[in-house]
Write a protein that holds these residues in place. Structure first.
Motif, short mmCIF file in Angstrom:
data_model
loop_
_atom_site.label_atom_id
_atom_site.label_comp_id
_atom_site.label_asym_id
_atom_site.label_seq_id
_atom_site.Cartn_x
_atom_site.Cartn_y
_atom_site.Cartn_z
N ALA B 205 0.81 -1.22 0.00
CA ALA B 205 0.00 0.00 0.00
C ALA B 205 0.84 1.27 0.00
CB ALA B 205 -0.91 -0.01 1.22
N ASP B 206 2.15 1.14 0.05
CA ASP B 206 2.95 2.37 0.04
C ASP B 206 3.01 3.00 -1.35
OD1 ASP B 206 6.26 0.79 0.09
OD2 ASP B 206 4.32 0.07 -0.59
N THR B 207 2.35 2.36 -2.34
CA THR B 207 2.30 3.00 -3.65
C THR B 207 1.05 3.85 -3.82
OG1 THR B 207 1.15 1.11 -4.55
CG2 THR B 207 3.55 1.10 -4.73
N LEU B 208 0.19 3.87 -2.81
CA LEU B 208 -1.04 4.66 -2.90
C LEU B 208 -0.97 5.83 -1.94
CD1 LEU B 208 -3.65 1.75 -2.74
CD2 LEU B 208 -3.05 3.04 -4.77
N VAL B 258 -1.85 -2.54 3.75
CA VAL B 258 -0.69 -2.95 4.56
C VAL B 258 0.62 -2.79 3.81
CG1 VAL B 258 -1.97 -4.57 5.96
CG2 VAL B 258 -0.95 -5.34 3.84
N VAL B 259 1.62 -2.64 4.61
CA VAL B 259 2.99 -2.63 4.12
C VAL B 259 3.75 -3.58 5.02
CG1 VAL B 259 5.06 -1.24 3.84
CG2 VAL B 259 2.83 -0.26 3.33
N GLY B 260 4.54 -4.45 4.42
CA GLY B 260 5.27 -5.40 5.25
C GLY B 260 6.75 -5.12 5.21
N SER B 261 7.42 -5.45 6.29
CA SER B 261 8.87 -5.30 6.29
C SER B 261 9.46 -6.12 7.42
CB SER B 261 9.26 -3.84 6.47
OG SER B 261 10.62 -3.76 6.82
N ASP B 262 10.58 -6.74 7.20
CA ASP B 262 11.25 -7.43 8.30
C ASP B 262 12.61 -6.81 8.58
OD1 ASP B 262 11.67 -10.36 6.16
OD2 ASP B 262 12.20 -8.24 5.90
N THR B 281 11.05 7.16 5.33
CA THR B 281 10.95 5.79 5.80
C THR B 281 9.51 5.50 6.19
OG1 THR B 281 13.15 6.01 6.73
CG2 THR B 281 11.88 4.10 7.42
N ILE B 282 8.98 4.44 5.62
CA ILE B 282 7.61 4.06 5.94
C ILE B 282 7.65 3.16 7.17
CG2 ILE B 282 5.54 2.93 5.08
CD1 ILE B 282 7.08 3.30 2.25
N GLU B 283 7.02 3.65 8.24
CA GLU B 283 6.99 2.84 9.46
C GLU B 283 5.81 1.89 9.40
OE1 GLU B 283 7.01 5.57 12.80
OE2 GLU B 283 8.11 6.94 11.49
N VAL B 284 6.13 0.62 9.51
CA VAL B 284 5.09 -0.40 9.33
C VAL B 284 4.05 -0.34 10.45
CG1 VAL B 284 4.74 -2.87 9.47
CG2 VAL B 284 6.46 -1.98 7.94
N GLU B 285 4.52 -0.13 11.67
CA GLU B 285 3.56 -0.18 12.78
C GLU B 285 2.96 1.17 13.12
OE1 GLU B 285 6.17 -2.41 15.30
OE2 GLU B 285 4.70 -4.01 15.47
N ILE B 287 0.20 3.80 12.53
CA ILE B 287 -1.09 3.76 11.86
C ILE B 287 -1.32 4.96 10.96
CG2 ILE B 287 -2.30 2.25 13.45
CD1 ILE B 287 -3.36 4.73 14.82
N ALA B 288 -0.49 5.97 11.07
CA ALA B 288 -0.62 7.08 10.13
C ALA B 288 -0.05 6.68 8.78
CB ALA B 288 0.11 8.29 10.68
N HIS B 289 0.84 5.71 8.79
CA HIS B 289 1.48 5.33 7.52
C HIS B 289 0.72 4.21 6.83
CE1 HIS B 289 5.74 7.06 8.53
NE2 HIS B 289 4.76 7.89 8.83
N CYS B 290 0.42 3.14 7.57
CA CYS B 290 -0.33 2.05 6.95
C CYS B 290 -1.12 1.33 8.01
CB CYS B 290 0.61 1.07 6.24
SG CYS B 290 1.46 -0.04 7.37
N GLU B 291 -1.95 0.42 7.59
CA GLU B 291 -2.89 -0.18 8.53
C GLU B 291 -2.45 -1.56 9.00
OE1 GLU B 291 -6.36 0.19 6.14
OE2 GLU B 291 -6.91 2.06 7.11
N PHE B 292 -1.17 -1.79 8.96
CA PHE B 292 -0.67 -3.09 9.39
C PHE B 292 -1.07 -3.38 10.84
CE2 PHE B 292 1.98 -6.65 9.97
CZ PHE B 292 2.52 -6.53 11.23
N ALA B 293 -0.98 -2.35 11.68
CA ALA B 293 -1.25 -2.57 13.11
C ALA B 293 -2.70 -3.05 13.31
CB ALA B 293 -0.99 -1.30 13.89
N TYR B 294 -3.62 -2.48 12.51
CA TYR B 294 -5.01 -2.91 12.65
C TYR B 294 -5.15 -4.37 12.26
CZ TYR B 294 -6.27 2.02 13.02
OH TYR B 294 -6.38 3.33 13.41
#
Lengths: 437, 347
Positions: B205-208, B258-262, B281-285, B287-294
């Motif tokens: 989702a970091d492309t949107l 979502v955006v994933g990263s390890d 830097t896109i922070e995965v966790e 919630i302003a950046h992506c909804e991975f945490a949800y």
């Protein structure tokens, strides 16, 4: 190695499940994931759902079963005490909804009514065993249904059986041994000595030892509090050594010092229910409710119910594998059973038809006989009739003959008379002639 | 319940079990002995103990075209190398000619809670030129798991705990086109939502941008509604008003972008999981950046038990009803050889 694991898994879903256990690898986590909340999620779900617990109290009338239940759960449950003149043993069950903080418990207490009151007690245990089996059966039926609702099913299977032993101070009665032997493979038995304020402390110790040794020597399997979980292993094993619990029940409160305690008051002293020096009530409550309630439920489901289910299904003719050791499906076996049953039905039908035909034949023969007899009778009558008719005609004929002869005679006589009148003098001749005639 | 004449060992035990309730017993002026306390609520503790001892099982399936970041997302969700790709030694993998179902299991533990996590991968999905019936192997796999469980359940000699290999949750990765669902997505979700819990996510989702994301989500929700696709959490399985309220909030947010990263990066003095690019830097966790945490909270922290319950009491039961009602059932062995046909029956 990895490729091997994957090739085993690939494509074959069914086989997957069988190799499940051998395959997992331990992996360390780099941070907090959050699935440690799983036990909480599980507990919350159960709290929303509510719990159910079913206790069966077996014991002679007057041993204080109802009072003990009242004391254990701090509520007044039942109505009047039962009479002693019951013809047989019946089981009365009552369900109550209890709530403590956020836990809702559906408690079912089953009492044996009339146990030990009969003169002949050989069959006393039977109604108890039947009751327990009926609960298993109900659950099994629900489990075997096609459209089933197991998660909202009200589980009535007996989780704990409190066996009340009369406080004789000597040994177990033979009724107790027989009943417990019949029940030990069906339910978790917790033996307790009822009304134990009737026994002194030293007698009690000897009584307990005697009871335990009798149970062991007769091979009765009573419920053992589980000792495999370290957090409760110690207390459970201690309690195991205190079995059978000597209890006193009371719902009346007596003032001791400046507190109100549950007790039984005698002229020589007061027995406090919750005093551990006086009786084992606290131990019983601890074990039954506060420590092992879940284990009791689990044992009922995984051991006693499974045993019942296995026996019942085998009795009905189901098997897991056939002679070639290929796994059967329940449906296949059911189909085979159904065919067998239909065959039997047909045979019965055939038999009934045969019997029917036979009966019809017999009836027909009887009727034919009767008809023949009737015909014969008719013929006889007819013949009789004809004979009589013939006789009658003969008689008539002879009568006619006589009449004719008479007429002839009469005519002849008249003629002679006329001739005699005409030839006056020859009447004497005529008379002579007539006399000669 | 405290008692002056009790022995010390029992006082310890009592404290263990009555501790949660002592707060109830304290009134103004000191402890009050509450005789009405029975101890029924101790069953919660007993259940927790049993659950900790037994451990939990979770089976997640990831479905999506290759290159959508499925493996990375799994690794991010469980903060460890749980995906198959991480386990495989080979770095480069060919896209397979047909869809394969591959899974891998892990034993993970957190604060004494043990879990057996199984990640089921579906390489090859949607990657062919002709993708007709690409859902079939996946449907078959899911039904096979139900079948295996059913077979175990109807055995006469049953295991104490039937190993649960049923797919609890299927995460479907939607490519971030920004327009609407593709026919493949609709077809797949329509069919599979009937047999398994589907959680759709917008991958990479970091492309949107945020507006594009909202528009995309709205479009997707409309299309799901129009096609009658019920994704998790399904409306019809809401238990009560409280449940419905929580689930409505979730339903307004799906699909999660979502955006994933390890990989961890230094952001504002903290080490965070993220994707580093030239423009930030896109922070995965975050919630302003992506909804991975949800997504993580839904799947793991709050609704995991519910997902498993719906699988076992609804999807599995539906399969069981269908199976037991079938007319010509073909019983297959593990090696796939069908047995003889059976006539109609009912149990």
């Amino acid at each position: 190695m990895n490729n091997d694991i994957l090739s085993i898994y690939a494509h074959c879903g069914l086989r997957l499940s069988r190799l499940w256990i051998e395959s997992a690898r331990a992996v360390p986590l780099a941070g907090h994931v959050g699935f440690d909340s799983m036990p909480d999620q599980l507990v919350n779900k159960s709290v929303n759902h509510g719990f159910c617990f079913n206790i069966l109290c077996v014991g002679e009338t007057g041993l204080g079963k109802s009072t003990l239940m009242d004391t254990l759960f701090n509520t007044k449950f039942e109505g009047e005490p039962t009479q002693h003149n019951q013809p047989g043993v019946t089981l009365k069950s009552n369900t109550y909804e209890l709530q403590e903080s956020n836990v809702r418990l559906k408690l079912t207490v089953v009492n044996t009514v009339g146990f030990g009151d009969q003169i002949n007690k050989e069959d006393s245990y039977k109604s108890i065993v039947e009751f327990i089996d009926a609960q298993f059966e109900a659950y099994l039926q629900e489990e075997l249904k096609i459209k089933r609702t197991l998660h909202s099913y009200h589980d009535t299977r007996i989780h704990a059986c409190l066996y009340f032993i009369a406080p004789t101070g000597h040994s177990l009665k033979s009724l107790d041994l027989v009943t417990m032997k019949k029940l030990d493979s069906k339910v978790n038995i917790i033996p307790i000595i009822a009304k134990s304020d009737a026994i002194s402390k030293s007698e009690l110790a000897k009584f307990k030892i005697k009871i335990t040794s009798e149970l062991v020597s007769n091979g009765v399997q009573i419920y053992q509090f589980p000792t495999d979980d370290e957090s409760v292993a110690e207390i459970n094993s201690t309690m195991n050594s205190h079995l059978p619990f000597a209890v006193v029940g009371s719902t009346e409160e007596v003032k001791i010092g400046n507190k109100m305690v549950k007790a039984r008051q005698y002229p020589w002293g007061t027995v406090q229910v919750e005093n551990e020096n006086h009786c084992d009530f606290v131990k019983l409550r601890e074990m039954l409710i506060r420590v092992n309630m879940e284990d009791l439920r689990e044992q009922t489901h995984t051991r006693h119910y499974e045993l019942y289910r296995r026996c019942k299904l085998e009795e009905m003719g189901f098997k897991d594998t056939d002679p070639d050791s290929k796994p059967f499906s329940l449906q296949e076996t059911y189909e085979a059973k159904r065919n067998e049953f239909m065959g039997e039905l047909q045979k019965k039908e055939e038999e009934m038809r045969q019997m029917f035909v036979q009966r019809v034949k017999e009836k027909e023969a009887e009727l034919k006989e009767a008809e023949k007899e009737l015909h014969e009778k008719f013929d006889r009558l007819k013949k009789l009739h004809q004979d009589e008719k013939k006789k009658l005609e003969e008689k008539k004929k002879s009568l006619d003959d006589e009449l004719n002869m008479f007429k002839q005679k009469k005519t002849a006589a008249e003629l002679l008379q006329n001739q005699a009148q005409q030839a006056g003098g020859s009447t004497t001749l005529k008379r002579d002639k007539e006399r000669k005639k | 319940v405290s008692n002056s004449s009790s022995s010390t060992s029992h006082v310890d035990v009592f404290q263990y079990y009555t501790l949660p309730c002592i707060s109830l017993l304290y009134k103004a002026g000191g402890p009050v002995v509450d005789f009405s306390y029975v101890g029924i609520d101790a069953i919660l503790e007993q259940m927790r103990r049993k659950a900790m001892k037994q451990g939990f099982e979770l089976n997640i399936m990831v479905v999506g075209q290759s290159g959508l970041g499925k493996s990375t997302l799994m690794n991010t969700l469980f903060k460890s190398k749980v995906s198959r790709k991480s386990v495989l030694a080979t770095a480069q993998e060919k896209i397979p000619k047909t869809i394969e179902i591959k899974s891998i299991s892990h034993d993970i533990e957190e604060k004494g809670v043990r879990m057996k996590l199984t990640v089921i991968d579906t390489p090859g999905f949607g990657d062919q030129i002709n993708n007709e019936n690409c859902w079939q192997p996946i449907m078959k796999f899911i039904n096979d798991q139900y079948e295996a469980y059913l077979q175990e359940e109807i055995n006469i000699n049953r295991k104490k705990r039937i190993p649960d290999s049923r797919v609890h949750c299927c995460i479907y990765f939607i490519p971030p086109t920004g327009h609407c669902l593709r026919p493949l997505d609709v077809e797949f979700m329509r069919r599979l939502s009937k047999v398994v819990n589907i959680v759709p996510v917008i991958a990479k989702a970091d492309t949107l941008t945020l507006e594009e994301r909202d528009f995309f989500k709205k479009k997707i929700r409309e299309e799901l509604r129009a096609n009658g696709i019920d994704v998790y959490p399904q409306k019809e399985f809401d238990e009560d008003a409280e449940d419905r309220m929580i689930n409505e909030k979730i339903r307004e947010m799906i699909p999660f972008a979502v955006v994933g990263s390890d990989q961890e990066y230094q952001v504002n003095g903290r080490r965070l999981l993220g994707r580093k690019t030239k423009w930030g830097t896109i922070e995965v966790e975050n919630i302003a950046h992506c909804e991975f945490a949800y997504l993580r909270d839904l799947l793991i922290r709050t609704h995991m038990q519910n997902i498993k319950d719906i699988t076992s009491s609804i999807h599995y039961e539906m399969y069981r009803v269908r199976r037991l009602n079938e007319n010509n059932t073909v019983v297959t062995h593990a090696n796939g050889i069908p047995e003889h046909h059976l006539a109609a029956h009912e149990m």
